[in-house]
Design a protein around this motif. Sequence first.
Motif, mmCIF file in Angstrom:
data_model
loop_
_atom_site.group_PDB
_atom_site.id
_atom_site.type_symbol
_atom_site.label_atom_id
_atom_site.label_comp_id
_atom_site.label_asym_id
_atom_site.label_seq_id
_atom_site.Cartn_x
_atom_site.Cartn_y
_atom_site.Cartn_z
ATOM 1 N N VAL A 158 0.977 4.204 -7.868
ATOM 2 C CA VAL A 158 1.180 3.959 -6.439
ATOM 3 C C VAL A 158 0.027 4.558 -5.650
ATOM 4 C CG1 VAL A 158 3.692 3.872 -6.680
ATOM 5 C CG2 VAL A 158 2.592 6.039 -6.120
ATOM 6 N N ALA A 159 -0.299 3.878 -4.543
ATOM 7 C CA ALA A 159 -1.381 4.322 -3.656
ATOM 8 C C ALA A 159 -1.413 3.394 -2.462
ATOM 9 C CB ALA A 159 -2.727 4.304 -4.380
ATOM 10 N N PRO A 160 -1.990 3.839 -1.358
ATOM 11 C CA PRO A 160 -2.145 2.944 -0.204
ATOM 12 C C PRO A 160 -3.081 1.790 -0.544
ATOM 13 C CG PRO A 160 -2.535 5.254 0.398
ATOM 14 C CD PRO A 160 -2.496 5.188 -1.084
ATOM 15 N N SER A 161 -2.978 0.715 0.231
ATOM 16 C CA SER A 161 -3.895 -0.416 0.049
ATOM 17 C C SER A 161 -5.334 0.063 0.242
ATOM 18 C CB SER A 161 -3.585 -1.519 1.063
ATOM 19 O OG SER A 161 -2.302 -2.056 0.833
ATOM 20 N N GLY A 162 -6.218 -0.422 -0.626
ATOM 21 C CA GLY A 162 -7.622 -0.069 -0.527
ATOM 22 C C GLY A 162 -7.987 1.254 -1.164
ATOM 23 N N ALA A 163 -7.013 1.916 -1.826
ATOM 24 C CA ALA A 163 -7.278 3.232 -2.406
ATOM 25 C C ALA A 163 -7.914 3.162 -3.786
ATOM 26 C CB ALA A 163 -5.990 4.047 -2.478
ATOM 27 N N GLY A 164 -7.944 1.957 -4.381
ATOM 28 C CA GLY A 164 -8.608 1.832 -5.680
ATOM 29 C C GLY A 164 -7.693 1.499 -6.836
ATOM 30 N N LYS A 165 -6.435 1.103 -6.554
ATOM 31 C CA LYS A 165 -5.516 0.769 -7.659
ATOM 32 C C LYS A 165 -6.060 -0.379 -8.501
ATOM 33 C CE LYS A 165 -1.691 -0.183 -5.489
ATOM 34 N NZ LYS A 165 -2.171 -0.136 -4.096
ATOM 35 N N SER A 166 -6.482 -1.446 -7.840
ATOM 36 C CA SER A 166 -6.975 -2.612 -8.583
ATOM 37 C C SER A 166 -8.231 -2.262 -9.362
ATOM 38 C CB SER A 166 -7.239 -3.784 -7.635
ATOM 39 O OG SER A 166 -6.035 -4.234 -7.047
ATOM 40 N N THR A 167 -9.100 -1.453 -8.770
ATOM 41 C CA THR A 167 -10.316 -1.014 -9.471
ATOM 42 C C THR A 167 -9.951 -0.250 -10.736
ATOM 43 O OG1 THR A 167 -11.590 -0.892 -7.419
ATOM 44 C CG2 THR A 167 -12.395 0.400 -9.284
ATOM 45 N N LEU A 168 -8.970 0.641 -10.620
ATOM 46 C CA LEU A 168 -8.543 1.419 -11.786
ATOM 47 C C LEU A 168 -7.974 0.507 -12.870
ATOM 48 C CD1 LEU A 168 -8.043 4.101 -13.181
ATOM 49 C CD2 LEU A 168 -5.923 4.330 -11.875
ATOM 50 N N LEU A 169 -7.163 -0.469 -12.475
ATOM 51 C CA LEU A 169 -6.604 -1.404 -13.449
ATOM 52 C C LEU A 169 -7.689 -2.231 -14.116
ATOM 53 C CD1 LEU A 169 -3.389 -2.701 -11.624
ATOM 54 C CD2 LEU A 169 -3.488 -1.175 -13.592
#
Length: 227
Positions: free
Chosen positions: A42-53
Amino acid sequence: MNEVVMRLNGVEKFYNKGLANEVHVLRGVDLSLSKGEMVALVAPSGAGKSTLLHIAGLLDAPDAGEVAIGGDVLSGRSDRRRTNARRNDVGFVYQFHHLLPEFTALENIALPQMANGVGKAAAEARGLELLARVGVDHRADHRPAALSGGEQQRVAFCRALANAPRVMLADEPTGNLDPATSDQVFDALMELVRGTGLSALVATHNMELAARMDRVVRLEDGVLVQG
Protein backbone atom coordinates in the motif's frame (compact mmCIF):
# COMPACT_ATOMS: atom_id res chain seq x y z
CA MET A 1 11.70 -21.87 8.01
CA ASN A 2 9.48 -20.92 5.08
CA GLU A 3 11.08 -21.02 1.66
CA VAL A 4 11.83 -17.53 0.31
CA VAL A 5 10.56 -17.36 -3.26
CA MET A 6 11.40 -13.75 -4.11
CA ARG A 7 13.83 -11.34 -2.50
CA LEU A 8 14.63 -7.70 -3.19
CA ASN A 9 17.78 -6.35 -1.58
CA GLY A 10 18.69 -2.66 -1.49
CA VAL A 11 16.67 -1.75 -4.57
CA GLU A 12 17.16 1.84 -5.72
CA LYS A 13 15.41 3.61 -8.57
CA PHE A 14 15.87 7.13 -9.93
CA TYR A 15 14.11 9.02 -12.68
CA ASN A 16 16.00 11.81 -14.46
CA LYS A 17 19.10 10.87 -12.51
CA GLY A 18 21.66 13.65 -12.34
CA LEU A 19 19.25 16.29 -13.61
CA ALA A 20 17.66 19.17 -11.73
CA ASN A 21 14.32 17.33 -11.67
CA GLU A 22 15.78 14.04 -10.38
CA VAL A 23 13.29 11.86 -8.50
CA HIS A 24 14.55 9.19 -6.09
CA VAL A 25 11.59 6.78 -6.28
CA LEU A 26 12.93 3.77 -4.36
CA ARG A 27 15.49 4.17 -1.58
CA GLY A 28 17.05 0.84 -0.65
CA VAL A 29 13.95 -1.32 -0.69
CA ASP A 30 14.27 -4.72 1.00
CA LEU A 31 11.45 -7.25 0.64
CA SER A 32 11.08 -11.02 0.77
CA LEU A 33 8.11 -13.21 -0.15
CA SER A 34 7.81 -16.68 1.32
CA LYS A 35 6.17 -19.59 -0.46
CA GLY A 36 2.40 -19.36 -0.17
CA GLU A 37 2.50 -15.87 1.34
CA MET A 38 0.13 -13.10 0.23
CA VAL A 39 1.49 -9.61 0.90
CA ALA A 40 -0.35 -6.30 0.43
CA LEU A 41 1.63 -3.32 -0.86
CA VAL A 42 0.00 0.00 0.00
CA ALA A 43 1.07 3.57 -0.75
CA PRO A 44 -0.38 6.82 -2.06
CA SER A 45 -0.75 7.25 -5.82
CA GLY A 46 2.55 8.19 -7.42
CA ALA A 47 4.63 6.80 -4.55
CA GLY A 48 6.28 4.11 -6.67
CA LYS A 49 4.14 0.98 -6.19
CA SER A 50 4.00 0.22 -9.91
CA THR A 51 7.73 0.90 -10.27
CA LEU A 52 8.45 -1.56 -7.46
CA LEU A 53 6.23 -4.20 -9.06
CA HIS A 54 7.88 -3.73 -12.45
CA ILE A 55 11.32 -4.16 -10.92
CA ALA A 56 10.21 -7.20 -8.91
CA GLY A 57 8.77 -8.70 -12.10
CA LEU A 58 11.92 -7.98 -14.14
CA LEU A 59 10.10 -5.57 -16.44
CA ASP A 60 12.39 -2.75 -15.29
CA ALA A 61 15.91 -2.74 -13.93
CA PRO A 62 16.93 -1.19 -10.59
CA ASP A 63 19.66 1.44 -10.52
CA ALA A 64 21.14 -0.45 -7.58
CA GLY A 65 20.32 -3.55 -5.59
CA GLU A 66 19.29 -7.08 -6.49
CA VAL A 67 16.18 -9.04 -7.42
CA ALA A 68 16.28 -12.79 -6.81
CA ILE A 69 13.68 -15.44 -7.57
CA GLY A 70 14.14 -18.85 -6.06
CA GLY A 71 17.63 -17.86 -4.92
CA ASP A 72 18.73 -16.95 -8.44
CA VAL A 73 19.83 -13.30 -8.71
CA LEU A 74 18.30 -12.05 -11.96
CA SER A 75 18.94 -8.31 -11.91
CA GLY A 76 21.83 -7.62 -14.25
CA ARG A 77 21.42 -10.91 -16.13
CA SER A 78 20.93 -11.14 -19.89
CA ASP A 79 17.66 -10.06 -21.50
CA ARG A 80 17.05 -13.68 -22.50
CA ARG A 81 17.50 -14.99 -18.96
CA ARG A 82 15.20 -12.34 -17.50
CA THR A 83 12.60 -12.95 -20.21
CA ASN A 84 12.61 -16.67 -19.42
CA ALA A 85 12.17 -15.91 -15.73
CA ARG A 86 9.25 -13.58 -16.45
CA ARG A 87 7.59 -16.23 -18.61
CA ASN A 88 8.06 -19.11 -16.18
CA ASP A 89 8.35 -17.68 -12.68
CA VAL A 90 6.19 -14.54 -12.59
CA GLY A 91 2.50 -13.93 -13.31
CA PHE A 92 1.19 -10.39 -13.78
CA VAL A 93 -2.28 -8.99 -13.13
CA TYR A 94 -3.22 -5.37 -13.72
CA GLN A 95 -6.20 -3.13 -12.92
CA PHE A 96 -7.45 -3.66 -16.47
CA HIS A 97 -7.61 -7.25 -17.66
CA HIS A 98 -5.83 -6.84 -21.04
CA LEU A 99 -7.36 -10.04 -22.39
CA LEU A 100 -7.04 -10.66 -26.12
CA PRO A 101 -10.49 -9.71 -27.44
CA GLU A 102 -10.52 -12.06 -30.45
CA PHE A 103 -9.99 -15.17 -28.31
CA THR A 104 -12.25 -16.94 -25.83
CA ALA A 105 -11.59 -17.02 -22.10
CA LEU A 106 -10.15 -20.52 -22.41
CA GLU A 107 -7.96 -19.58 -25.36
CA ASN A 108 -6.59 -16.59 -23.44
CA ILE A 109 -5.35 -19.01 -20.79
CA ALA A 110 -4.18 -21.73 -23.17
CA LEU A 111 -2.14 -19.46 -25.46
CA PRO A 112 0.62 -18.57 -22.93
CA GLN A 113 1.06 -22.26 -22.22
CA MET A 114 1.21 -23.21 -25.89
CA ALA A 115 3.80 -20.47 -26.45
CA ASN A 116 5.81 -22.23 -23.74
CA GLY A 117 5.66 -25.57 -25.53
CA VAL A 118 2.59 -27.15 -23.91
CA GLY A 119 0.25 -29.09 -26.21
CA LYS A 120 -3.21 -27.68 -26.93
CA ALA A 121 -5.14 -30.40 -25.09
CA ALA A 122 -3.04 -30.09 -21.93
CA ALA A 123 -3.16 -26.29 -22.08
CA GLU A 124 -6.94 -26.29 -22.36
CA ALA A 125 -7.29 -28.84 -19.57
CA ARG A 126 -5.26 -26.63 -17.22
CA GLY A 127 -7.25 -23.61 -18.38
CA LEU A 128 -10.52 -25.29 -17.50
CA GLU A 129 -9.15 -26.35 -14.13
CA LEU A 130 -8.15 -22.77 -13.30
CA LEU A 131 -11.45 -21.34 -14.55
CA ALA A 132 -13.30 -23.83 -12.36
CA ARG A 133 -11.33 -22.65 -9.32
CA VAL A 134 -12.68 -19.13 -9.79
CA GLY A 135 -16.19 -20.23 -10.77
CA VAL A 136 -16.28 -19.17 -14.43
CA ASP A 137 -15.58 -22.43 -16.26
CA HIS A 138 -19.11 -22.21 -17.69
CA ARG A 139 -17.94 -19.07 -19.54
CA ALA A 140 -14.89 -20.71 -21.07
CA ASP A 141 -16.13 -20.36 -24.66
CA HIS A 142 -17.09 -16.69 -24.36
CA ARG A 143 -14.94 -13.85 -25.64
CA PRO A 144 -14.02 -11.02 -23.22
CA ALA A 145 -16.67 -8.64 -24.59
CA ALA A 146 -19.36 -11.11 -23.51
CA LEU A 147 -18.03 -11.30 -19.94
CA SER A 148 -18.73 -8.99 -17.02
CA GLY A 149 -15.89 -6.94 -15.54
CA GLY A 150 -15.55 -9.34 -12.63
CA GLU A 151 -15.50 -12.35 -14.95
CA GLN A 152 -12.87 -10.74 -17.16
CA GLN A 153 -10.61 -10.13 -14.18
CA ARG A 154 -11.02 -13.71 -12.97
CA VAL A 155 -9.95 -14.92 -16.40
CA ALA A 156 -6.96 -12.56 -16.18
CA PHE A 157 -6.00 -14.17 -12.85
CA CYS A 158 -6.15 -17.59 -14.48
CA ARG A 159 -4.04 -16.43 -17.41
CA ALA A 160 -1.42 -15.09 -14.97
CA LEU A 161 -1.22 -18.56 -13.40
CA ALA A 162 -1.29 -20.45 -16.69
CA ASN A 163 2.41 -21.34 -16.66
CA ALA A 164 2.44 -22.16 -12.92
CA PRO A 165 4.64 -19.24 -11.80
CA ARG A 166 6.23 -19.00 -8.39
CA VAL A 167 5.03 -15.43 -7.82
CA MET A 168 1.99 -13.39 -8.80
CA LEU A 169 2.38 -9.61 -8.95
CA ALA A 170 -0.91 -7.73 -9.00
CA ASP A 171 -1.29 -3.97 -9.48
CA GLU A 172 -4.67 -2.77 -8.14
CA PRO A 173 -6.38 -5.94 -9.44
CA THR A 174 -9.81 -4.90 -8.13
CA GLY A 175 -9.42 -1.14 -8.61
CA ASN A 176 -11.71 -1.00 -11.64
CA LEU A 177 -14.60 -2.87 -10.00
CA ASP A 178 -17.52 -1.87 -7.80
CA PRO A 179 -17.21 -2.83 -4.09
CA ALA A 180 -19.40 -5.94 -4.24
CA THR A 181 -17.69 -7.29 -7.35
CA SER A 182 -14.31 -6.35 -5.90
CA ASP A 183 -14.94 -8.56 -2.86
CA GLN A 184 -16.01 -11.49 -5.05
CA VAL A 185 -13.01 -11.13 -7.35
CA PHE A 186 -10.62 -10.85 -4.41
CA ASP A 187 -12.11 -14.05 -2.96
CA ALA A 188 -11.33 -15.72 -6.28
CA LEU A 189 -7.76 -14.39 -6.18
CA MET A 190 -7.27 -15.74 -2.66
CA GLU A 191 -8.65 -19.13 -3.74
CA LEU A 192 -6.12 -19.28 -6.56
CA VAL A 193 -3.21 -18.26 -4.35
CA ARG A 194 -4.13 -20.62 -1.51
CA GLY A 195 -5.04 -23.44 -3.86
CA THR A 196 -1.84 -23.33 -5.88
CA GLY A 197 0.66 -22.43 -3.15
CA LEU A 198 2.26 -19.56 -5.02
CA SER A 199 3.29 -16.24 -3.47
CA ALA A 200 1.55 -12.95 -4.25
CA LEU A 201 2.46 -9.29 -3.91
CA VAL A 202 -0.71 -7.22 -4.36
CA ALA A 203 -0.68 -3.43 -4.66
CA THR A 204 -4.00 -2.03 -3.46
CA HIS A 205 -5.66 1.10 -2.10
CA ASN A 206 -8.35 -1.04 -0.48
CA MET A 207 -7.36 -1.35 3.17
CA GLU A 208 -10.11 -3.89 3.90
CA LEU A 209 -8.66 -6.20 1.27
CA ALA A 210 -5.12 -5.49 2.48
CA ALA A 211 -6.09 -6.54 6.01
CA ARG A 212 -7.17 -9.97 4.72
CA MET A 213 -3.68 -10.78 3.46
CA ASP A 214 -0.86 -12.33 5.48
CA ARG A 215 1.13 -9.13 5.78
CA VAL A 216 0.95 -5.45 4.82
CA VAL A 217 3.95 -3.38 3.73
CA ARG A 218 3.85 0.36 3.04
CA LEU A 219 5.93 2.40 0.65
CA GLU A 220 6.70 5.73 2.30
CA ASP A 221 9.10 8.22 0.73
CA GLY A 222 10.72 5.45 -1.24
CA VAL A 223 11.28 3.19 1.78
CA LEU A 224 9.33 0.01 2.54
CA VAL A 225 8.03 -0.34 6.08
CA GLN A 226 6.04 -3.12 7.71
CA GLY A 227 2.38 -2.63 8.62
